[in-house]
Enzyme design. Structure first.
Site, PDB file in Angstrom:
ATOM      1  N   ALA A   1     -47.803  23.136 -37.316  1.00  0.00           N
ATOM      2  CA  ALA A   1     -48.398  23.332 -38.635  1.00  0.00           C
ATOM      3  C   ALA A   1     -47.740  22.392 -39.648  1.00  0.00           C
ATOM      4  CB  ALA A   1     -48.206  24.785 -39.058  1.00  0.00           C
TER       5      ALA A   1
ATOM      6  N   GLN B   1     -45.431  21.041 -42.258  1.00  0.00           N
ATOM      7  CA  GLN B   1     -44.008  21.337 -42.466  1.00  0.00           C
ATOM      8  C   GLN B   1     -43.348  21.982 -41.251  1.00  0.00           C
ATOM      9  OE1 GLN B   1     -42.342  20.257 -45.214  1.00  0.00           O
ATOM     10  NE2 GLN B   1     -44.272  19.321 -45.778  1.00  0.00           N
ATOM     11  N   SER B   2     -43.930  21.830 -40.068  1.00  0.00           N
ATOM     12  CA  SER B   2     -43.378  22.427 -38.855  1.00  0.00           C
ATOM     13  C   SER B   2     -42.006  21.845 -38.530  1.00  0.00           C
ATOM     14  CB  SER B   2     -44.322  22.160 -37.678  1.00  0.00           C
ATOM     15  OG  SER B   2     -43.687  22.449 -36.457  1.00  0.00           O
ATOM     16  N   ASN B   3     -40.997  22.708 -38.427  1.00  0.00           N
ATOM     17  CA  ASN B   3     -39.667  22.245 -38.041  1.00  0.00           C
ATOM     18  C   ASN B   3     -39.655  21.727 -36.613  1.00  0.00           C
ATOM     19  OD1 ASN B   3     -38.348  22.723 -40.462  1.00  0.00           O
ATOM     20  ND2 ASN B   3     -37.994  24.859 -39.953  1.00  0.00           N
TER      21      ASN B   3
ATOM     22  N   ALA C   1     -42.090  20.256 -34.985  1.00  0.00           N
ATOM     23  CA  ALA C   1     -42.749  18.958 -34.927  1.00  0.00           C
ATOM     24  C   ALA C   1     -41.907  17.849 -35.548  1.00  0.00           C
ATOM     25  CB  ALA C   1     -44.112  19.035 -35.623  1.00  0.00           C
TER      26      ALA C   1
END
Length: 96
Positions: free
Chosen positions: A73, A75-77, A79
């Site tokens: 998603a 702001q995915s940490n 990713a």
């Protein structure tokens, strides 16, 4: 489960320590409370993301992957983790 049977690239400072919280334990008047310090993995977002990537990147290297795609998603940490942890090492990393 025996995790030693899976290939792994060591990326974090693991295992992370447990820290006793005596003041909180006393304030709550209950059991002794401990916290798992996943902020001590050595990577900004640490914890389960680091552990997961250790196995994913090892598998990609074992398979001689050219590219690893990951998604998450906004702001995915998860990713955002792969590129900084293995700069310039195969496989190339792409965020979708």
């Amino acid at each position: 489960m025996d995790l030693d049977r899976f290939p792994r690239v060591r990326l974090g400072h693991l295992p992370t320590p447990l820290e006793h919280l005596p003041n909180l334990s006393r304030e709550l008047g209950g059991p002794q409370i401990w916290i798992k310090r996943d902020d001590c993995t050595g990577l900004a977002t640490g914890g389960n993301k680091t552990r997961k990537l250790e196995f994913l990147m090892a598998e990609a290297q074992e398979l001689n992957a050219d590219v690893v795609l990951t998604c998450g998603a906004t702001q995915s940490n998860h990713a955002r983790r792969p590129n900084p942890i293995m700069p310039g090492k195969p496989p190339r990393l792409r965020l979708v």
